[in-house]
Design an enzyme around this catalytic site. Structure first.
Site, short mmCIF file in Angstrom:
data_model
loop_
_atom_site.label_atom_id
_atom_site.label_comp_id
_atom_site.label_asym_id
_atom_site.label_seq_id
_atom_site.Cartn_x
_atom_site.Cartn_y
_atom_site.Cartn_z
N LYS A 58 1.32 -7.46 -18.21
CA LYS A 58 0.92 -6.26 -17.46
C LYS A 58 1.42 -5.00 -18.16
CE LYS A 58 -0.56 -3.67 -14.01
NZ LYS A 58 0.17 -2.44 -13.98
N SER B 249 -3.08 -5.14 -11.41
CA SER B 249 -3.76 -3.96 -11.96
C SER B 249 -5.04 -3.66 -11.19
CB SER B 249 -4.10 -4.15 -13.43
OG SER B 249 -4.77 -3.00 -13.91
N HIS C 299 -0.84 -4.41 -21.06
CA HIS C 299 -2.10 -3.91 -20.47
C HIS C 299 -1.98 -2.40 -20.24
CE1 HIS C 299 -4.00 -2.46 -16.76
NE2 HIS C 299 -5.00 -3.29 -16.98
N ASN C 300 -0.85 -1.97 -19.67
CA ASN C 300 -0.66 -0.54 -19.40
C ASN C 300 -0.55 0.27 -20.69
OD1 ASN C 300 -0.56 -1.47 -16.78
ND2 ASN C 300 1.16 -0.19 -16.20
N ASN D 252 8.11 -3.98 6.44
CA ASN D 252 8.57 -2.82 5.69
C ASN D 252 9.83 -2.30 6.36
OD1 ASN D 252 7.42 -0.88 3.45
ND2 ASN D 252 8.33 0.45 4.99
N MET E 92 -0.38 0.52 -2.05
CA MET E 92 -0.72 -0.71 -2.80
C MET E 92 -0.43 -1.95 -1.97
SD MET E 92 -1.97 -0.61 -6.01
CE MET E 92 -1.35 -1.97 -6.98
N GLU F 105 -3.91 0.74 -21.89
CA GLU F 105 -4.50 1.76 -20.99
C GLU F 105 -4.12 3.18 -21.45
OE1 GLU F 105 -3.22 3.00 -16.56
OE2 GLU F 105 -3.76 0.89 -16.76
#
Length: 487
Positions: free
Chosen positions: A188, A134, A191-192, A36, A17, A195
Site C-alpha cells: 500500500k 485504497s 501504491h501511494n 468508537n 473511512m 500515486e
C-alpha cells in the site's frame, strides 16, 4: 448474547473511512458491530446505517461490549490514525479477545510497526493482518482495493467478506492475500508512492498545456475527457477533467485557479523514497514528486525568489515559446510524454516491491498486485491490465521498460517525450517528473555509462579499487603519481 444475534465482524474507528467501510460490509449482507471512543461517532454511524437501507449494523460504547458482540473466532478491523493510536486501540480491545481471534489494521501504517504487532499479537494467541485500503472515502463505501498481509489463517477468516466488499473487476475482486509480515502495508505504501508520481506527472502535463499551449480550463477539461477514453483511461485522469469543469461559487472563472499552490502529504511518499534509498533502487520519478511537494510548501520563498530573479534580469520565456506553438501537436505530444513517463514511474514502484520481496522472502505476485489495483484504488487504470499481462508473460521481468510490448511503446513515444521536456525547459517551466522519467529511461537503456569515471575518481581519492571490462579482478592505480609522471 445468543450466537444468532452476534455480528460476523467488528470495526473500531469511525472517522469517515471507518464509517464507510462498515456500511459497505453491512450492505454486502455481513452483520457488523462498530465502536468508537467518541460515542457520537457511533450514533452517527447507526443513523447512517438506518438511512442508507436499514443495514445490519449495531453500535457499541465500550471495548468489552463491542468485542463480546462478535461471533468467534472474532475478526476486528481497526481504522484509526497510524502509530500510537493503533497500539492504544489494540490494548483496549485485546484485553477482551481470546486466542484465535484476529485484529486487522486498515490504516496507512509503517510496515515494521505491523511486524512488531504481529509478534505481540502472537504472544497472546491472536492473529494479525496489516491491510492496505485504497480508494478514499468513496472507495471504502462502494468498493476499495484491499491489500491484506500477515497471518494467512486470519485472511481465510475474512476472505468471504473482503472478496464481496472489495471493488469488482472483470477478472475478480480487487483483493488478494499479499504475503507474510508487513507486506500488505508495504505494498500500500508503494501504491501511494506511485500515486504521488502519477499526480505529479498529470500536474506537469497541465502546466505545459496551460502555460505553453495557452489552453483554457474548458479546453483542458475536453482534452482530459478525451484522454480518459484512450490509453490513459484512469481514475486520476477522469477526476482531473472534472476539476477543470467546476466554477468558483465565490467569484468569476473556475475554482482550480483559486486554489493555493501548496500540496499536503501524509508521509507514505516519503517512506517510499526512503525505502528505495535503503534498498538501492532508483525511484527518481517518485522522488521528484516528493521534492515538488516540499518546494510547493515554500510559497512565500517562491514569491520572493520570483521578484529577486526578475530584478536580476531573468525574463519569462513562456510567451516567446508559445508564439510558435502548434496546439494540436503539443496536445498529442504531451499525451505521449505523460504515458511514457507513467510507465517509468510504475516500473520504479514495481522494482522497489521486487527488491523488498526478495529481502523479506514475501514472494509477491506482481501480476496479481497490478490486477487488484485495476479497480477501487486511486491509481486504478486500464493500463494496469497491461502490467498484469507483462508479469504473467514473465514473472521475473527485470523492468516494465524491457517488456516487449512496453518497450515498443516507449520507443514510439520517445520523440514526443523529448519534444515536451525540451519545450518546457526552453520555456522555463519545470517538469521534474517527466525529466526524471526520461533520464531514468535514458540511463537504463544505455549499455555503457560514464560511471567508469566516477569509479576512477573513487579509486584515486579513496583507493576503493575498480573492475576492468577486459580482465577479471579488482584493481587499484596510483592515479596522481602516474598522471604527474606522464605530464
Amino acid at each position: 448474547m445468543e450466537a444468532a444475534t452476534l455480528s460476523r465482524i467488528g470495526l473500531a474507528g469511525l472517522a469517515v473511512m471507518g464509517q464507510n467501510l462498515a456500511l459497505n460490509i453491512a450492505e454486502k449482507g455481513f452483520p457488523i458491530s462498530v465502536y468508537n471512543r467518541t460515542t457520537s461517532k457511533v450514533d452517527e454511524t447507526l443513523d447512517r446505517a438506518h438511512n442508507e437501507g436499514h443495514l445490519p449494523l449495531t453500535g457499541h460504547y465500550t471495548p468489552r461490549d463491542f468485542v463480546l458482540s462478535i461471533q468467534k473466532p472474532r475478526s476486528v478491523i481497526i481504522l484509526v490514525k497510524a502509530g500510537a493510536p493503533v497500539d492504544q486501540t489494540i490494548a483496549a480491545l485485546s484485553a477482551h479477545m481470546e486466542p484465535g481471534d484476529t485484529i486487522i489494521d486498515g490504516g496507512n501504517e509503517w510496515y515494521e510497526n505491523t511486524e512488531r504487532r504481529i509478534v505481540e499479537a502472537n504472544s497472546k494467541g491472536l492473529l494479525y493482518l496489516g491491510m492496505g485500503v485504497s480508494g478514499g472515502e468513496e472507495g471504502a463505501r462502494n468498493g476499495p482495493s484491499l491489500m491484506p498481509g500477515g497471518s494467512y489463517e486470519a485472511y481465510n477468516n475474512i476472505k468471504d467478506i473482503v472478496e464481496k466488499v472489495a471493488a469488482q473487476v472483470e477478472d475478480g475482486p480487487c483483493v488478494t492475500y499479499i504475503g507474510e509480515g508487513g507486506s500488505g502495508n508495504f505494498v500500500k505504501m508503494v501504491h501511494n508512492g506511485i500515486e504521488y508520481g502519477d499526480m505529479q506527472l498529470i500536474s506537469e502535463a497541465y502546466d505545459v498545456l496551460k502555460n505553453v499551449g495557452g489552453l483554457s480550463n474548458s479546453e483542458l477539461a475536453e482534452i482530459f475527457d478525451e484522454w480518459n477514453r484512450g490509453e490513459l483511461e484512469s481514475f486520476l485522469i477522469e477526476i482531473t477533467a472534472d476539476i477543470f469543469k467546476v466554477k468558483d461559487e465565490h467569484g468569476d472563472g473556475e475554482l482550480v485557479d483559486k486554489i493555493l499552490d501548496k500540496t499536503g502529504m501524509k508521509g507514505t511518499g516519503k517512506w517510499t523514497v526512503q525505502q528505495a534509498a535503503e534498498l538501492s533502487v532508483a525511484a527518481p520519478t517518485i522522488a521528484a514528486s516528493l521534492d515538488c511537494r516540499y518546494l510547493s510548501g515554500l510559497k512565500d520563498e517562491r514569491v520572493a525568489a520570483a521578484e529577486v530573479l526578475a530584478e536580476a534580469g531573468l525574463k519569462e520565456e513562456v510567451g516567446t515559446v508559445r508564439s510558435g506553438i502548434d496546439k494540436k501537436r503539443l496536445i498529442d505530444d504531451v499525451r505521449q510524454a505523460l504515458y511514457a513517463s507513467k510507465i517509468c514511474s510504475y516500473a520504479q514502484g514495481m522494482n522497489l516491491l521486487r527488491a523488498k520481496s526478495l529481502e523479506k522472502n514475501w514472494n509477491l505476485n506482481f501480476g496479481e498486485l497490478a490486477r487488484i489495483w485495476k479497480g477501487g484504488c486511486i491509481i486504478r487504470a486500464v493500463f494496469l491490465d497491461r502490467i498484469k499481462k507483462a508479469y504473467q508473460r514473465n514473472p521475473n521481468l527485470a523492468s516494465l521498460v524491457v517488456d516487449p510490448d512496453f518497450a515498443k511503446e516507449m520507443v514510439q513515444r520517445q520523440a514526443a517525450w523529448r519534444r515536451v521536456v525540451g519545450l518546457a525547459i526552453s520555456a522555463g517551466i519545470s517538469t521534474p517528473g517527466m525529466c526524471a522519467s526520461l533520464a531514468y529511461f535514458d540511463t537504463y537503456r544505455r549499455a555503457r555509462l560514464p560511471a567508469n569515471l566516477v569509479q576512477a575518481q573513487r579509486d584515486l581519492f579513496g583507493a576503493h579499487t575498480y573492475e576492468r571490462v577486459d580482465r577479471p579482478g579488482a584493481f587499484h592505480t596510483e592515479w596522481t603519481k602516474l598522471a604527474r609522471k606522464n605530464a
